[in-house]
Motif scaffolding. Structure first.
Motif, PDB file in Angstrom:
ATOM      1  N   ARG A   1       0.858  -1.187   0.000  1.00 34.60           N
ATOM      2  CA  ARG A   1       0.000   0.000   0.000  1.00 34.60           C
ATOM      3  C   ARG A   1       0.891   1.233   0.000  1.00 34.60           C
ATOM      4  NH1 ARG A   1      -2.119   3.390   3.931  1.00 34.60           N
ATOM      5  NH2 ARG A   1      -0.701   2.449   5.433  1.00 34.60           N
ATOM      6  N   PRO A   2       0.632   2.153  -0.916  1.00 38.75           N
ATOM      7  CA  PRO A   2       1.463   3.357  -0.903  1.00 38.75           C
ATOM      8  C   PRO A   2       1.184   4.186   0.352  1.00 38.75           C
ATOM      9  CG  PRO A   2      -0.312   3.587  -2.499  1.00 38.75           C
ATOM     10  CD  PRO A   2      -0.359   2.175  -2.022  1.00 38.75           C
ATOM     11  N   VAL A   3       2.245   4.764   0.866  1.00 34.26           N
ATOM     12  CA  VAL A   3       2.104   5.581   2.079  1.00 34.26           C
ATOM     13  C   VAL A   3       2.126   7.053   1.677  1.00 34.26           C
ATOM     14  CG1 VAL A   3       3.090   6.098   4.322  1.00 34.26           C
ATOM     15  CG2 VAL A   3       3.313   3.814   3.375  1.00 34.26           C
ATOM     16  N   ALA A   4       1.108   7.779   2.096  1.00 33.42           N
ATOM     17  CA  ALA A   4       1.037   9.195   1.740  1.00 33.42           C
ATOM     18  C   ALA A   4       2.050   9.993   2.523  1.00 33.42           C
ATOM     19  CB  ALA A   4      -0.369   9.716   2.030  1.00 33.42           C
ATOM     20  N   GLU A   5       2.336  11.151   1.948  1.00 37.10           N
ATOM     21  CA  GLU A   5       3.364  11.947   2.592  1.00 37.10           C
ATOM     22  C   GLU A   5       2.926  12.454   3.954  1.00 37.10           C
ATOM     23  OE1 GLU A   5       5.644  14.458  -0.237  1.00 37.10           O
ATOM     24  OE2 GLU A   5       5.700  15.765   1.506  1.00 37.10           O
ATOM     25  N   GLU A   6       1.645  12.759   4.077  1.00 38.16           N
ATOM     26  CA  GLU A   6       1.164  13.264   5.376  1.00 38.16           C
ATOM     27  C   GLU A   6       1.318  12.197   6.456  1.00 38.16           C
ATOM     28  OE1 GLU A   6      -2.130  13.700   2.849  1.00 38.16           O
ATOM     29  OE2 GLU A   6      -0.174  14.341   2.107  1.00 38.16           O
TER      30      GLU A   6
ATOM     31  N   MET B   1      13.294   9.016  -2.195  1.00 39.31           N
ATOM     32  CA  MET B   1      13.579   9.922  -1.092  1.00 39.31           C
ATOM     33  C   MET B   1      13.584   9.161   0.234  1.00 39.31           C
ATOM     34  SD  MET B   1      11.767  13.373   0.146  1.00 39.31           S
ATOM     35  CE  MET B   1      10.319  12.634   0.739  1.00 39.31           C
ATOM     36  N   TYR B   2      12.603   8.281   0.362  1.00 41.09           N
ATOM     37  CA  TYR B   2      12.503   7.508   1.594  1.00 41.09           C
ATOM     38  C   TYR B   2      13.665   6.539   1.710  1.00 41.09           C
ATOM     39  CZ  TYR B   2       7.879   9.458   1.462  1.00 41.09           C
ATOM     40  OH  TYR B   2       6.853  10.331   1.411  1.00 41.09           O
TER      41      TYR B   2
ATOM     42  N   SER C   1      16.625   7.130   0.654  1.00 42.21           N
ATOM     43  CA  SER C   1      17.807   7.859   1.117  1.00 42.21           C
ATOM     44  C   SER C   1      17.657   8.295   2.563  1.00 42.21           C
ATOM     45  CB  SER C   1      18.060   9.060   0.217  1.00 42.21           C
ATOM     46  OG  SER C   1      16.949   9.920   0.298  1.00 42.21           O
ATOM     47  N   LEU C   2      16.421   8.489   3.001  1.00 38.49           N
ATOM     48  CA  LEU C   2      16.217   8.859   4.407  1.00 38.49           C
ATOM     49  C   LEU C   2      16.363   7.654   5.341  1.00 38.49           C
ATOM     50  CD1 LEU C   2      13.235  11.346   4.523  1.00 38.49           C
ATOM     51  CD2 LEU C   2      15.506  11.709   5.416  1.00 38.49           C
ATOM     52  N   GLY C   3      16.290   6.481   4.751  1.00 36.19           N
ATOM     53  CA  GLY C   3      16.413   5.277   5.590  1.00 36.19           C
ATOM     54  C   GLY C   3      15.122   4.893   6.267  1.00 36.19           C
ATOM     55  N   VAL C   4      13.997   5.208   5.651  1.00 33.83           N
ATOM     56  CA  VAL C   4      12.707   4.875   6.260  1.00 33.83           C
ATOM     57  C   VAL C   4      12.360   3.424   5.961  1.00 33.83           C
ATOM     58  CG1 VAL C   4      10.261   5.443   6.314  1.00 33.83           C
ATOM     59  CG2 VAL C   4      11.945   7.231   5.977  1.00 33.83           C
ATOM     60  N   MET C   5      11.907   2.715   7.010  1.00 33.01           N
ATOM     61  CA  MET C   5      11.560   1.311   6.805  1.00 33.01           C
ATOM     62  C   MET C   5      10.067   1.141   6.987  1.00 33.01           C
ATOM     63  SD  MET C   5      14.631  -0.713   8.619  1.00 33.01           S
ATOM     64  CE  MET C   5      14.784   0.398   9.978  1.00 33.01           C
ATOM     65  N   THR C   6       9.409   0.865   5.880  1.00 36.95           N
ATOM     66  CA  THR C   6       7.994   0.543   5.957  1.00 36.95           C
ATOM     67  C   THR C   6       7.821  -0.862   5.410  1.00 36.95           C
ATOM     68  OG1 THR C   6       7.702   1.551   3.808  1.00 36.95           O
ATOM     69  CG2 THR C   6       7.164   2.902   5.714  1.00 36.95           C
ATOM     70  N   ARG C   7       6.599  -1.297   5.365  1.00 34.83           N
ATOM     71  CA  ARG C   7       6.334  -2.647   4.858  1.00 34.83           C
ATOM     72  C   ARG C   7       6.780  -2.737   3.409  1.00 34.83           C
ATOM     73  NH1 ARG C   7       2.476  -7.140   5.466  1.00 34.83           N
ATOM     74  NH2 ARG C   7       1.307  -7.100   3.535  1.00 34.83           N
ATOM     75  N   GLY C   8       7.500  -3.781   3.102  1.00 31.36           N
ATOM     76  CA  GLY C   8       7.937  -3.972   1.730  1.00 31.36           C
ATOM     77  C   GLY C   8       9.312  -3.421   1.433  1.00 31.36           C
TER      78      GLY C   8
END
Ligand SMILES: Nc1nc2c(ncn2[C@@H]2O[C@H](COP(=O)(O)OP(=O)(O)OP(=O)(O)O)[C@@H](O)[C@H]2O)c(=O)[nH]1
Ligand SMILES: [Mg+2]
Lengths: 671, 260
Positions: free
Chosen positions: B125-130, B207-208, B210-217
């Motif tokens: 599921r895409p994660v919105a920026e907000e 962008m995510y 490079s920020l190192g954000v870990m979400t599902r997938g």
């Protein structure tokens, strides 16, 4: 002293129950209602509280387990070894260690999740985090389920261990299986141990209690031991070995000389020699049992030799006990010699314990504490108890009377025995004259019931009436004599008036003083401005009463402290005028008062720091030190003199802030 | 029988009451009814717990019954021999399945070259920026709104230092930084707690990543040196890719599947 009671360990729930308990408690003890609309802070708080609460509960429960189970190194080595034999030390420690790790893990999880919850930005996220946290804690506990089950089993077993006190006087019974150990135990104590004609009837330690010379002894029955290498011994035998190794007890080594137990004397002797190192420094008694089957004299020559050998071995450590106290014979079947065995064991144990105590370092501390007074005779005169002659006579008379007094039974015997003699019921009537006893009392007289006319205290009433009459008569006579006040002379009248005036004056003065005294403390004499109580005044008043004041005044003067030498010599005013001295001696007077109030010390009592025998102190320096410590211990408390709970207080009955104005919708304790 | 076993002792001394067995039997027979009454009466969490327990017992019972039935019913034995079956005299020989390993690595190589991954979670599921960022207001009057705080789990390298806070555009709060992941090896079917080396790709955008954000997938690289995996050429494998399979910000931990 440490009491070993393993019965108090709380139940260890199994893994599933554990989780249920904790989770349902979290559910019940923390708030359950939240809404999405709440401020995020409140939401976070709500879930953090749940996580923390669960963690504290887990922590508490696991901690009780860890604390309540005994540490094997910290308890008495006897119990330490016994628990090791029964449950295996490594396993036990591992289980407790796992519980400890689980506790730490849970704390760590809670810490992590509380941290994460701080970043929770929605109800959903917070809730997910909470669920994850509790789930992980429960998983940790689920993993230690086997350990918990093991600990619970141990707890149940430990609660049923006999409560043996390793430090008291103990008699230990050991020997081959089936030699009659339990039979002896049943004879000397009330422990109901199983007795069966096969080996290994007793499979664990049994404890019972017996009395010898007003002291209580603990008797321990052990399972039988076989003669085999240490490593081959099973758990049952190891219990006995543990008890033998660690308890400082009198040991009764049982021998079955009849051989009906299935083991020969030679085998039993071999066992004796293989475990004799365990008997070191303990009073050892060798008991030859079952003499009813085979008397001691009938045993074969080799066996006798073996027994003698054992006896010699036992005598080595006998510490001055006679031979009769080392080798005894008995039969628990016929109860022959049972008591002598018990007495020998107990007395030897007692001797040994007393001796050990006398040798110990602390003996002086004990000896200081008691003191037997041995009065020295003052002179050679013998002072026998003095009983007055009258008392002796009375006693002798009483004795003869006691002898002489005939009972009803004696009378019966004399007068023809039972059935012939009829006892007189009137014999012991208490009447004025003895001959009235046999009077025939009519019930009906002249057609009236006599009982209706009897008044038991008619005589009393008569007496009362007479007295009243007398009084009346006396009154009448007095009335005739009495006259009015007119008869008083003028002088007498004056005196009467003076008396009445003085009385009224005194009463008024007293009343005045009373009203003042109620709420004012007594004023010290120093501030007695009126100078009312002076010797002069006393003299004046006494002479006014017509008494000679000189002796009273003299006495008062002698009581008052003589004047001290003044600083200025030339003020050599030697007059003993008490009234004038106030200015000069104000200070001294005050001091003298305080001195007079201090406790007077009895000269017959020694000063506080001197050692009295039986005090428990070595010398007076020690006692002084102890006194000092005692005094300083409450110094601070005394100095503070704070209000304590024992002090009387009257609380504010109607606090202003609760009884004025209207109550708003705010708090109940504010207006 | 130990001394404290008062129950046993009593039984031994005085026996049982004459109708003991009868009572026991009746009690047992009644127990079922009692239990069912309780199960019907209780509500809320207690009710759920009882229902779950009953269900699991029932399922177990059914399974055992079925197993018994299976053993009773006759079946034809399997004729076809397993592929790798060996004659008895060869069983204790060491065998090599090198060929299979080789082919595996070749496949992986090919895949890598194609730059296309066949991953356990192909779509997320895409994660919105907000949702990803929270706006942080700054400035003396809190009027400026150019700062963002990452609300998801992040990974920052070990030598990471923040930019001067005044100018930092994206704040990655230290409470949400993770360094370890629970990685499951799909073939060994076991899970290891491994260190994260880096973020390979976040499906929501570079962008995510490079920020190192870990979400599902998200594909992450983990340190598998503990596992002792060896390349066909004999070198120890150090880093391997894995895909995150859970929502780390909701679970408080990172679960991932090793890509093999
Ligand atoms: N004739 C005779 N029989 C005895 C005597 N003392 C004990 N017995 C019998 O010896 C048997 C074993 O006695 P226990 O007291 O159970 O022996 P134990 O030493 O406690 O045995 P374990 O507990 O198995 O070690 C029983 O059948 C007793 O009746 C005795 O003095 N004379
Ligand atoms: Mg026995």
């Amino acid at each position: 002293m440490v009491q070993y009671n393993f019965k108090k360990i709380t139940v260890v729930p199994n893994g599933k129950q554990f989780i249920d308990i904790i989770l349902s408690r979290t559910q019940r003890q923390t708030p359950t209602v939240v809404h999405k609309g709440y401020k995020i802070n409140r939401l976070r708080q709500f879930y953090m509280r749940k996580v923390k609460y669960t963690q504290t509960n887990f922590h508490e429960k696991l901690s009780t387990i860890i604390e309540e189970f005994p540490r094997l190194e910290q308890i008495h080595p006897f119990y330490g070894d016994l628990l090791h034999v029964l449950y295996n030390k490594d396993h036990y420690k591992l289980a407790l260690g796992q519980v400890n790790t689980a506790r730490n893990l849970i704390s760590k999880i809670a810490k992590d999740y509380v941290k994460l919850l701080k970043y929770g930005d929605s109800l959903y996220r917070c809730k997910c985090l909470k669920v994850a946290a509790l789930g992980r804690m429960c998983t940790v506990v689920k993993r230690i389920t086997p350990s918990l089950a093991y600990l619970e089993q141990i707890r149940q077993h430990m609660a049923r261990l006999p409560s043996i006190d390793p430090n008291t006087r103990t008699v230990l019974i050991c020997g081959y299986p089936n030699v009659g150990k339990s039979s002896f135990m049943n004879k000397v104590t009330r422990a109901d141990v199983d007795v069966q004609p096969y080996a290994f009837t007793t499979k664990s330690l049994f404890v019972g209690h017996t009395d010898y010379e007003y002291l209580r002894y603990q008797v321990i029955d052990t399972p039988g031991i076989l003669d085999r290498p240490f490593e081959d011994r099973n758990i049952i035998e190891m219990c006995s070995i543990t008890a033998l190794a660690h308890l400082r007890a009198a040991v009764l080594f049982f021998l079955d000389i009849s051989g009906s137990c299935g083991y020969t004397i030679a085998q039993q002797a071999a066992l004796f020699h293989s475990i004799k190192s365990l008997f070191m420094n303990k009073p050892l008694v060798i008991v030859c049992n079952k003499t009813d089957l085979m008397p001691m004299e009938n045993i074969s020559e080799e066996d006798r030799k073996l027994v003698e050998e054992m006896k010699a071995e036992a005598m080595k450590t006998a510490m001055g006990a006679s031979e009769e106290q080392v080798l005894l014979t008995m039969s628990t079947l016929t109860e022959e010699g049972v008591m002598s065995v018990k007495n020998a064991a107990c007395s030897r144990l007692l001797d040994q314990r007393v001796e050990a105590k006398m040798k110990s370092k602390k003996i002086n501390d004990h000896l200081n504490k008691f003191h037997v007074a041995m009065p020295k005779p003052r002179d050679n005169i013998e002072r026998l108890p003095c009983i007055p002659q009258a008392i002796l006579d009375a006693r002798a008379k009483e004795a003869t009377e006691m002898e002489k007094r005939k009972t009803e039974k004696d009378l019966e015997e004399e007068n023809g025995g039972a059935g012939v003699y009829s006892a007189s019921l009137r014999k012991h009537y208490i009447l004025k004259h003895d001959e009235w006893k046999d009077d025939i009392m009519p019930e009906i007289l002249d057609g009236h019931n006599v009982a209706d006319f009897i008044d038991p205290d008619i005589l009393l009433r008569l007496e009362e009436l007479e007295r009243e009459e007398e009084l009346r008569l006396a009154e009448v006579a007095e009335d005739e004599i009495e006259t009015d006040g007119e008869e008083l002379s003028v002088e007498q009248k004056n005196q009467l008036a003076a008396i009445r005036k003085k009385k009224a004056c005194l009463i008024r003065e007293h009343r005045l003083k009373k009203t003042v005294a109620q709420n004012r403390s007594t004023v010290p004499r120093k501030f007695d401005k009126d100078k009312k109580y002076t010797t002069k005044r006393m003299g004046r008043e006494l002479s006014a009463l017509g008494l000679d004041p000189s002796s009273a005044v003299d006495r008062a003067r002698s009581k008052s402290r003589g004047r001290k030498r003044d600083r200025s010599e030339d003020r050599g005013n030697d007059a003993m005028d008490v009234d004038d001295e106030e200015q000069a001696n104000k200070k001294q007077r005050v001091r003298s008062k305080s001195r007079s109030m201090s406790i007077s010390r009895s000269m017959s009592r020694p000063p506080a720091h001197e050692v009295v025998p039986g005090d428990g102190f070595k010398d007076s320096t020690q006692k002084k030190a102890a006194l000092k410590i005692g005094n300083t211990s409450h110094k601070k408390r005394d100095k503070n003199a704070r209000k304590g709970e024992a002090d009387r207080t009257i609380p504010t009955l109607r606090p202003k802030h609760l009884f004025s104005g209207k109550r708003g919708k705010g708090k109940t304790d504010r207006r | 029988m130990a001394q404290g076993d008062y129950m046993d002792e009593h039984k031994k001394k005085y026996g049982r009451r004459f109708d003991h067995d009868e009572r026991e039997r009746k009690k047992k027979a009644r127990d079922v009814h009692k239990h069912s009454k309780m199960a019907q009466k209780s509500i809320g969490i207690k009710g759920k717990m009882i229902a779950k327990k009953n269900y699991s017992e029932k399922a177990l019972m059914k399974r055992t019954l079925k197993m018994h039935e299976e053993s009773l019913s006759r079946r034809k034995a399997d004729e076809n021999v397993d592929e790798g079956a060996l004659p008895a005299y060869l069983i204790d020989r060491e065998k090599t399945s090198r060929a299979k390993v080789l082919s595996n690595t070749i496949k992986q190589k090919r895949k890598e070259k194609a730059g296309k991954w066949e991953v356990p979670l192909p779509k997320v599921r895409p994660v919105a920026e907000e949702e990803m960022f929270r706006v942080i207001r700054s400035g003396k009057r809190k009027t400026k709104q150019w700062k963002r705080m990452v609300t998801k789990a992040t990974f920052v390298g070990p030598g990471f230092t923040r930019k001067p806070p005044k100018y930092e555009r994206f704040i990655r709060p230290s409470g949400l930084r993770f360094t370890k992941a629970h990685v499951t090896h799909p073939e060994l079917k076991c899970t290891f707690c491994l260190e994260i080396i880096g973020i390979k790709k976040n499906p929501n955008g570079p962008m995510y990543t490079s920020l190192g954000v870990m979400t599902r997938g998200t594909i992450i690289e983990v340190n598998v040196s503990e596992l002792g995996l060896v390349t066909p050429s004999g070198k120890v494998v150090w880093g391997k890719y894995a895909q995150v399979t859970n929502n780390p910000e909701l679970d408080g931990c990172i679960n991932a599947v090793l890509l093999v």
